[in-house]
Design a protein around this motif. Structure first.
Motif, mmCIF file in Angstrom:
data_model
loop_
_atom_site.group_PDB
_atom_site.id
_atom_site.type_symbol
_atom_site.label_atom_id
_atom_site.label_comp_id
_atom_site.label_asym_id
_atom_site.label_seq_id
_atom_site.Cartn_x
_atom_site.Cartn_y
_atom_site.Cartn_z
ATOM 1 N N PHE A 142 -22.522 4.044 -63.353
ATOM 2 C CA PHE A 142 -21.868 5.060 -64.183
ATOM 3 C C PHE A 142 -20.352 4.996 -64.006
ATOM 4 O O PHE A 142 -19.598 5.113 -64.985
ATOM 5 N N LEU A 143 -19.899 4.818 -62.772
ATOM 6 C CA LEU A 143 -18.464 4.744 -62.528
ATOM 7 C C LEU A 143 -17.842 3.553 -63.258
ATOM 8 O O LEU A 143 -16.745 3.661 -63.829
ATOM 9 N N LEU A 144 -18.552 2.424 -63.248
ATOM 10 C CA LEU A 144 -18.048 1.262 -63.970
ATOM 11 C C LEU A 144 -17.970 1.561 -65.471
ATOM 12 O O LEU A 144 -16.985 1.208 -66.140
ATOM 13 N N SER A 145 -18.996 2.243 -65.996
ATOM 14 C CA SER A 145 -18.993 2.612 -67.419
ATOM 15 C C SER A 145 -17.838 3.549 -67.745
ATOM 16 O O SER A 145 -17.177 3.411 -68.781
ATOM 17 N N SER A 146 -17.574 4.513 -66.846
ATOM 18 C CA SER A 146 -16.464 5.448 -67.077
ATOM 19 C C SER A 146 -15.136 4.722 -67.031
ATOM 20 O O SER A 146 -14.211 5.051 -67.796
ATOM 21 N N ALA A 147 -15.003 3.729 -66.166
ATOM 22 C CA ALA A 147 -13.755 2.972 -66.078
ATOM 23 C C ALA A 147 -13.507 2.195 -67.370
ATOM 24 O O ALA A 147 -12.373 2.114 -67.845
ATOM 25 N N ILE A 148 -14.578 1.629 -67.911
ATOM 26 C CA ILE A 148 -14.458 0.901 -69.172
ATOM 27 C C ILE A 148 -14.048 1.858 -70.295
ATOM 28 O O ILE A 148 -13.168 1.559 -71.122
ATOM 29 N N TYR A 149 -14.660 3.055 -70.313
ATOM 30 C CA TYR A 149 -14.315 4.056 -71.332
ATOM 31 C C TYR A 149 -12.841 4.466 -71.226
ATOM 32 O O TYR A 149 -12.128 4.556 -72.238
ATOM 33 N N LEU A 150 -12.395 4.735 -70.004
ATOM 34 C CA LEU A 150 -11.018 5.193 -69.802
ATOM 35 C C LEU A 150 -10.011 4.126 -70.230
ATOM 36 O O LEU A 150 -8.961 4.435 -70.792
ATOM 37 N N ARG A 151 -10.329 2.863 -69.965
ATOM 38 C CA ARG A 151 -9.424 1.781 -70.377
ATOM 39 C C ARG A 151 -9.369 1.669 -71.901
ATOM 40 O O ARG A 151 -8.292 1.493 -72.488
ATOM 41 N N LYS A 152 -10.539 1.794 -72.553
ATOM 42 C CA LYS A 152 -10.575 1.688 -74.007
ATOM 43 C C LYS A 152 -9.881 2.878 -74.662
ATOM 44 O O LYS A 152 -9.168 2.730 -75.649
#
Length: 382
Positions: A370-380
């Motif tokens: 989930f943390l990896l997914s949130s990091a991807i979202y925040l970058r996008k």
């Protein structure tokens, strides 16, 4: 805003050291489990009791800051923590330890809610993330010393519980230090907030993602602290006294990671660092669970500590910078997410009891994903 009062800054960083005392719950839970012959499910209630207060008291702690100020809120948290640490000295029973951990959790809730905005009052905005990371460095030192101190006191005195009066003395010193410090707090809108208006900040998708990410991260942090010793016992056949130092290895890595992060966050975007470290976390945790030999486990625990070192400060600073006009309320809301430290370890304990091993640790892998997914979202989204 900056201050030339280095004593005040030092007093706040000392507060981060006191904040780390809550991590003694991890190693203490293992000794209490042995002393009172508890199951994993029952012993997991100790971190539950310590961290569940974040779910209910973090937002009220933010509102308390609006009434009495940030420095006074931190002082209140120190006093609550001091009372908690005195209880085991008076008598060592299971109910007494439940009370100790409950008060440690309450004090830590108020402390984490108020100390981060207080630090924001004495550092410039462009140094906030780095300063929060440095604060986590001092917290990690405290967390690292915990298992080592418990083991040392056990060997020297024959009673691991003597760690509590030592911690009580340290907390008393920190209380006097901060009380004597002169800090000018930034003015906020103190009469326009309520519990409901604070929760309504979750309507902001950016804040909501950061809140959930912090929830799962603290679940990882506490889960590693509590269950790494058991993981090393079941997978590597280490006795408790040696396996308990696995938690110290994790926090040593966090200390090193915090120092590295404090420098890197001055040069590189926090979102990029967050993305790369979470990708490394997913890979490393998968390796640890797949190849549980001792050297693989120890290296993996160390790397996981490194990648987790800056996550808390990154998530919190992103939230504070997103809504600086609601700093107290955002801080209370985000610290509410620390309740993940109660829920995730409880789930791990239940799964471990059902499977008879350390299978519950796979829950932490889900958290990492989930943390990896949130990091991807925040970058996008940036």
């Amino acid at each position: 805003m900056q201050t030339k009062n280095r004593g005040a800054v030092a007093g706040i960083f000392f507060g981060y050291f006191i904040m780390g005392l809550v991590d003694v719950v991890g190693i203490s839970a293992n000794y209490i489990k042995a002393d009172f012959s508890l199951s994993d499910s029952i012993s997991s209630f100790l971190p539950l009791i310590a961290f569940i207060s974040f779910a209910f008291l973090a937002v009220p702690s933010g509102l308390l800051m609006n009434r009495i100020g940030r420095k006074n809120s931190v002082l209140v948290s120190f006093i609550i923590t001091l009372i908690a640490l005195i209880i085991p000295v008076a008598g060592y029973t299971f109910p007494a330890m439940l009370m100790t951990f409950a008060l440690v959790g309450i004090g830590n809730t108020v402390m984490q809610t108020s100390i981060n905005p207080l630090l924001a009052d004495v550092v410039s905005e462009n140094r906030l993330t780095s300063s929060l990371t440095l604060g986590q460095f001092f917290r990690s030192i405290s967390s690292t010393i915990g298992p080592i101190l418990v083991t040392s006191i056990l060997l020297l005195t024959g009673n691991w519980k003597n760690v509590f009066p030592v911690y009580a003395g340290i907390t008393a010193i920190a209380t006097l230090w901060l009380w004597k410090s002169n800090i000018t707090e930034r003015q906020t809108n103190r009469n326009k907030s309520s519990y409901l208006s604070t929760l309504q900040l979750l309507k902001d998708r950016h804040i909501r993602i950061l809140f959930l990410a912090l929830f799962f991260f603290v679940g990882i942090d506490v889960g590693m602290n509590v269950y790494v010793p058991e993981f090393l016992q079941t997978h590597c056949k280490l006795p408790l006294q040696q396996a308990g130092l696995g938690s110290s290895l994790y926090f040593v890595a966090r200390i090193i990671g915090s120092l590295i992060g404090a420098v890197m966050l001055l040069r590189y975007a926090s979102g990029r660092i967050y993305l790369y470290t979470m990708a490394a976390g997913v890979i490393t945790f998968t390796v640890m669970m797949s190849l549980p030999e001792l050297h693989t486990a120890l290296i993996s625990i160390f790397i996981i500590g490194l990648v987790c070192a800056n996550v808390f400060s990154i998530l919190l600073s992103l939230a504070l910078q997103h809504r600086p006009d609601k700093a107290n309320e955002v801080s209370g809301l985000m610290i509410m997410a620390v309740s993940g430290g109660a829920i995730i370890p409880l789930l791990i304990g239940v799964v471990n009891d059902l499977t008879g091993g350390s299978t519950g640790m796979y829950i932490l892998l889900i958290c990492f994903l989930f943390l990896l997914s949130s990091a991807i979202y925040l970058r996008k989204s940036k």
